[in-house]
Design a protein around this motif. Sequence first.
Motif, PDB file in Angstrom:
ATOM      1  N   VAL A 116       7.416  -4.002  -3.410  1.00 38.96           N
ATOM      2  CA  VAL A 116       6.058  -4.230  -2.934  1.00 38.96           C
ATOM      3  C   VAL A 116       5.108  -4.299  -4.124  1.00 38.96           C
ATOM      4  CG1 VAL A 116       4.181  -3.408  -1.469  1.00 38.96           C
ATOM      5  CG2 VAL A 116       6.565  -3.002  -0.789  1.00 38.96           C
ATOM      6  N   ARG A 117       4.505  -5.472  -4.298  1.00 35.76           N
ATOM      7  CA  ARG A 117       3.476  -5.645  -5.327  1.00 35.76           C
ATOM      8  C   ARG A 117       2.099  -5.897  -4.700  1.00 35.76           C
ATOM      9  NH1 ARG A 117       5.525  -6.007 -10.489  1.00 35.76           N
ATOM     10  NH2 ARG A 117       7.698  -6.694 -10.754  1.00 35.76           N
ATOM     11  N   ASP A 118       2.061  -6.378  -3.488  1.00 38.50           N
ATOM     12  CA  ASP A 118       0.808  -6.725  -2.826  1.00 38.50           C
ATOM     13  C   ASP A 118      -0.082  -5.491  -2.677  1.00 38.50           C
ATOM     14  OD1 ASP A 118      -0.822  -8.661  -1.070  1.00 38.50           O
ATOM     15  OD2 ASP A 118      -0.501  -6.952   0.263  1.00 38.50           O
ATOM     16  N   LEU A 119      -1.318  -5.586  -3.147  1.00 37.24           N
ATOM     17  CA  LEU A 119      -2.211  -4.424  -3.156  1.00 37.24           C
ATOM     18  C   LEU A 119      -2.584  -3.981  -1.752  1.00 37.24           C
ATOM     19  CD1 LEU A 119      -3.851  -2.356  -4.685  1.00 37.24           C
ATOM     20  CD2 LEU A 119      -5.719  -4.024  -4.850  1.00 37.24           C
ATOM     21  N   ALA A 120      -2.812  -4.919  -0.841  1.00 43.44           N
ATOM     22  CA  ALA A 120      -3.200  -4.552   0.522  1.00 43.44           C
ATOM     23  C   ALA A 120      -2.078  -3.758   1.199  1.00 43.44           C
ATOM     24  CB  ALA A 120      -3.531  -5.801   1.329  1.00 43.44           C
ATOM     25  N   THR A 121      -0.851  -4.168   0.972  1.00 44.87           N
ATOM     26  CA  THR A 121       0.278  -3.431   1.549  1.00 44.87           C
ATOM     27  C   THR A 121       0.370  -2.040   0.952  1.00 44.87           C
ATOM     28  OG1 THR A 121       1.491  -5.505   1.860  1.00 44.87           O
ATOM     29  CG2 THR A 121       2.772  -3.461   1.935  1.00 44.87           C
ATOM     30  N   ARG A 122       0.131  -1.930  -0.328  1.00 44.05           N
ATOM     31  CA  ARG A 122       0.194  -0.635  -0.993  1.00 44.05           C
ATOM     32  C   ARG A 122      -0.939   0.272  -0.526  1.00 44.05           C
ATOM     33  NH1 ARG A 122       1.356  -2.605  -7.105  1.00 44.05           N
ATOM     34  NH2 ARG A 122       0.913  -0.421  -7.555  1.00 44.05           N
ATOM     35  N   GLU A 123      -2.098  -0.308  -0.284  1.00 46.47           N
ATOM     36  CA  GLU A 123      -3.204   0.491   0.251  1.00 46.47           C
ATOM     37  C   GLU A 123      -2.856   1.045   1.624  1.00 46.47           C
ATOM     38  OE1 GLU A 123      -6.355  -2.342   0.090  1.00 46.47           O
ATOM     39  OE2 GLU A 123      -7.017  -1.723  -1.927  1.00 46.47           O
ATOM     40  N   VAL A 173       4.570  -1.360  -9.541  1.00 46.58           N
ATOM     41  CA  VAL A 173       5.276  -1.830  -8.348  1.00 46.58           C
ATOM     42  C   VAL A 173       5.630  -0.620  -7.497  1.00 46.58           C
ATOM     43  CG1 VAL A 173       7.578  -1.694  -9.411  1.00 46.58           C
ATOM     44  CG2 VAL A 173       7.174  -3.327  -7.559  1.00 46.58           C
TER      45      VAL A 173
END
Length: 219
Positions: free
Chosen positions: A50-57, A112
Amino acid sequence: MELYDAMRTTFAARDFTDDPLPDEVLRRILDNARFAPSGGNRQGAHVIVVRDLATRERLAELTAPGARRYIAQSKAGEAPWNPVSPPGPSEEQIAAAKVPGFMTEPLLRSAVVLVFSVDLRVVAAIDQDLDRVSVTPGASIYPLVWNVLLAARAEGYGGTLTTMALAREPEVRELLGIPEHHAVAAVVPLGKPVKQLTKLKRRPLSELVSLERFDGPPL
């Protein structure tokens, strides 16, 4: 890096620089880590990068509820989330607990995030019928997680094995498209540590190992 050096210096890294983790390095880490053992060599593990910031948030948001209980129990002098004793703090006290940044910020600041899951259809849960929490299925996924952390250390990177988001596993599965027959086992932020530790604190061997019986003499 020599194996024993890696084993003695692989620490829980939570503070990262802005350095990226290039795809070729990540691929090398995972390519070597995949040789970890699993029950029956059935290899039911899956890793989501997972690199996508929205997913990580969103992962950070899902981490917060489990972290609140952890903090509330810690402040009450309890071993957080232990499966033997119910939590002493009330639901209101747990809900009011403040989540410290170190529990969520690594998911946002790391290069990541890796999410590990394991296919429950192929694990051997030998202890599933005992009157306690089952732990044996972890043998088919956590060696892989640890191999990743060892390999990351050898490459000059680091991370930490987190599990707080697992309290909201259905939402994690929905977020990442993980099938219901997979158990989410770990959420691991990886990146370049601000500081590489070289000395870790652990119990002495005499407190860890006994001969012949649990109450036997130390090794």
